[in-house]
Design an enzyme around this catalytic site. Structure first.
Site, PDB file in Angstrom:
ATOM      1  N   GLU A   1       0.825  -1.214   0.000  1.00 20.52           N
ATOM      2  CA  GLU A   1       0.000   0.000   0.000  1.00 20.52           C
ATOM      3  C   GLU A   1       0.860   1.265   0.000  1.00 20.52           C
ATOM      4  OE1 GLU A   1      -2.955   0.339  -0.782  1.00 20.52           O
ATOM      5  OE2 GLU A   1      -3.715  -1.697  -0.601  1.00 20.52           O
TER       6      GLU A   1
ATOM      7  N   TYR B   1      -6.102   6.763   3.883  1.00 23.13           N
ATOM      8  CA  TYR B   1      -6.345   5.682   2.932  1.00 23.13           C
ATOM      9  C   TYR B   1      -5.585   4.414   3.340  1.00 23.13           C
ATOM     10  CZ  TYR B   1      -5.531   2.485  -0.756  1.00 23.13           C
ATOM     11  OH  TYR B   1      -5.403   1.306  -1.432  1.00 23.13           O
TER      12      TYR B   1
ATOM     13  N   ASP C   1      -9.342   4.595  -2.778  1.00 16.77           N
ATOM     14  CA  ASP C   1      -8.163   5.030  -3.533  1.00 16.77           C
ATOM     15  C   ASP C   1      -8.640   5.671  -4.836  1.00 16.77           C
ATOM     16  OD1 ASP C   1      -8.883   2.984  -5.221  1.00 16.77           O
ATOM     17  OD2 ASP C   1      -6.959   1.954  -5.176  1.00 16.77           O
TER      18      ASP C   1
END
Ligand code: SF4
Length: 371
Positions: A52, A135, A153
């Site tokens: 991520e 996020y 996202d």
């Protein structure tokens, strides 16, 4: 039209997106097989966190090789924490946005030294870690720990904006998009649902020419119904990017190239680089070389685009067998961090893309000259 357009069909949308994932999930190295996920297994939080962070502002295609390289070299968060920052930055070279790599290393150290190498499971706790924003915290909580978290996202943002024809321009429209995703996110399986939405956004609901004919939620999509898919998400008017001028200095001796380590604060901080003239986002470089001499100047050899500005780069070349970086002989540089790097191994120096481009440019000139 805004979030008030969210219809009563949200459960059907969620079910269709989840069902589509079962047969169409992308096979990515940080994911676990769907059968394991269905049986209640969860992926390694270290893998999810690493992927991520790498995926922020970067495509999946670019990240895969880096993810494999990092996990082979540093299989656990403790291994990464024990690495030298310079090695982590060099391994990151080419992925861009280098503050991410410094924060990645800081975060690995924090988790190892303060949390026994175990990532926290709650979004609120994840948010306290270096380099983890809203996020990323939601994605880790949902995907690695099975928590219900609302993950948004850029791919999901586009999908939701089109499904519900959310026309409030970004970034203001993000609030409505989040509300929409909150309504869609199921109580269980939020991680797989988020990944399903990411996959549809990446491969079907693409920015240009979305493949609506194979979209599992086409019948619910307000943008499709209006024939206006590419209007969403509505972007704010583009600001013109300023162009800055900078100069890099190629200092060569005995088939070695002079490299410096950039200051830890500021752009491309702590990265190895060619010496330059202190250009920055807000100012042009001063153009002065690190020492006086007969420099060959090549103007505007490369252009590079940063988020908020573009950089036009001149390259000044100095080649001699009489350069000293640490004593008073002949030409002396005043660059404290300078080292000589063998030209044949320059690709191992971990130069950021901007400097690697300039090096490639001059290598090409040199090889033309020797033809
Ligand atoms: Fe995106 Fe088209 Fe599906 Fe609508 S129908 S969500 S625009 S791919």
């Amino acid at each position: 039209m805004g979030v008030d357009r969210i219809t009563g069909e949200t459960q059907k949308i969620t079910a269709k997106i989840s069902a589509h994932y079962v047969d169409n999930a992308r096979n990515l190295p940080w994911r676990i097989p769907l059968a394991l996920s269905a049986a209640g297994s969860l992926p390694d939080p270290y893998h999810i966190w690493l992927s991520e962070v790498m995926l922020q502002q970067t495509t999946v295609a670019a990240v895969i090789a880096y993810f494999i390289k990092f996990t082979q070299r540093w299989p656990t968060v403790g291994d990464l924490a024990a690495a030298d920052e310079a090695d982590v930055l060099a391994a990151w070279a080419g992925l861009g946005y280098y503050a991410r790599a410094r924060n990645l290393h800081k975060c690995a150290r924090y988790v190892t030294e303060n949390l026994n190498g175990i990532f926290p499971e709650e979004e609120a706790e994840l948010l306290k870690l270096p380099g983890i924003g809203g996020y990323t915290a939601a994605a880790i909580a949902a995907i690695a720990f099975g928590r219900r978290a609302v993950v948004v996202d850029a791919n999901i943002e586009r999908l939701a904006a089109r499904l519900f024809a959310i026309d409030t321009p970004l970034p203001k429209g993000k609030a409505d998009i989040r509300i929409a995703m909150d309504v869609l996110t199921p109580e269980t399986g939020a991680g797989d649902f988020a990944q399903a939405c990411m996959d549809i956004g990446a491969s079907i609901c693409t920015a240009k020419s979305p493949k609506c004919e194979i979209c599992p939620v086409q019948v619910h999509c307000l943008a499709f119904a209006a024939g206006d898919q590419e209007r969403y998400p509505v972007k704010p008017p583009k600001k013109a990017k300023p162009t800055r001028k900078g100069r890099f200095f190629w200092v060569e001796q005995d088939n070695k190239l002079l490299l410096v380590t950039r200051p830890s604060k500021g752009m491309l901080g702590s990265m190895r680089a060619l010496p330059d003239d202190n250009w920055a986002a807000g100012i042009d470089g001063h153009g002065e070389p690190p020492f006086a001499g007969k420099w060959r100047l090549h103007e505007n050899v490369i252009q590079h685009s940063f988020t908020h500005f573009s950089l036009e780069v001149d390259l000044a070349v100095y080649q001699s067998d009489k350069i000293s970086i640490n004593n008073d002989d002949n030409k002396k540089t005043d660059i404290e961090t300078a080292i000589w790097w063998p030209m044949h191994g320059i690709e191992d120096a971990g130069l950021p893309t901007l400097f690697a481009k300039a090096v490639r440019w001059n290598m090409k000139q040199k090889s033309k000259g020797s033809e």
